[in-house]
Scaffold this motif. Structure first.
Motif, PDB file in Angstrom:
ATOM      1  N   TYR A 128      46.018 -39.422  82.268  1.00 21.60           N
ATOM      2  CA  TYR A 128      46.532 -39.079  80.909  1.00 21.60           C
ATOM      3  C   TYR A 128      47.834 -39.142  80.635  1.00 21.60           C
ATOM      4  O   TYR A 128      48.650 -38.420  81.645  1.00 21.60           O
ATOM      5  N   LYS A 140      47.455 -38.994  76.221  1.00 26.67           N
ATOM      6  CA  LYS A 140      47.101 -37.445  76.110  1.00 26.67           C
ATOM      7  C   LYS A 140      46.738 -37.250  74.722  1.00 26.67           C
ATOM      8  O   LYS A 140      47.276 -37.532  73.793  1.00 26.67           O
ATOM      9  N   ASP A 169      45.606 -32.838  81.577  1.00 28.62           N
ATOM     10  CA  ASP A 169      47.046 -32.142  81.514  1.00 28.62           C
ATOM     11  C   ASP A 169      47.583 -32.190  82.869  1.00 28.62           C
ATOM     12  O   ASP A 169      46.901 -31.784  83.737  1.00 28.62           O
TER      13      ASP A 169
END
Length: 137
Positions: free
Chosen positions: A13, A55, A75
């Protein structure tokens, strides 16, 4: 018991999708399989797919022609390793240096495998690993 044939996809991400795409395609030459606003899919050695997601871009369900992909996201500074031939280690070290990618660490594993560690633009820890790192590789 039914068998698993391998890991097909790995996802990272990223904050800036064009920057991440450029990094992986420039450094590794991975061909693009798919590009959308929220993701880029790259072909890794004609065996796996590296998915680069923006993200927060997949936190809701994604309706595709064949069905619904459930929400997901990630994350933090994640890690993945690419397998390389031992004889290519020096060439990879030189390529990383030429591309201004700082090598953070080089490790020799207990089975004789060697690894080069560096970061992508999002801070993910990327490893290039030779055979002998694990008993299975």
């Amino acid at each position: 018991m039914p068998s698993i044939q391998g890991v097909l996809e790995t996802a990272l991400y990223v904050a800036d999708l064009p920057r991440a795409r450029a990094f992986y395609q420039t450094l590794f030459g991975f061909p693009e399989l798919l590009a959308e606003a929220r993701l880029v899919a790259l072909n890794v050695a004609d065996q796996q797919v590296l998915l680069l997601f923006v993200k927060g871009g997949s936190t809701g369900p994604n309706l595709v022609p064949g069905g619904l992909i459930p929400p997901h996201d990630g994350d933090g500074r994640l890690h993945l390793a690419f397998a390389i031939a031992a004889e290519d280690l020096a060439a990879w070290r030189a390529k990383l240096t030429a591309d201004n990618v700082a090598i953070e660490s080089e490790v020799v594993g207990g089975n004789g495998g060697r690894s080069l560690y560096f970061r992508d633009p999002d801070g993910h820890l990327i490893e290039l690993a030779t055979q002998g790192l694990w008993k299975i590789y």
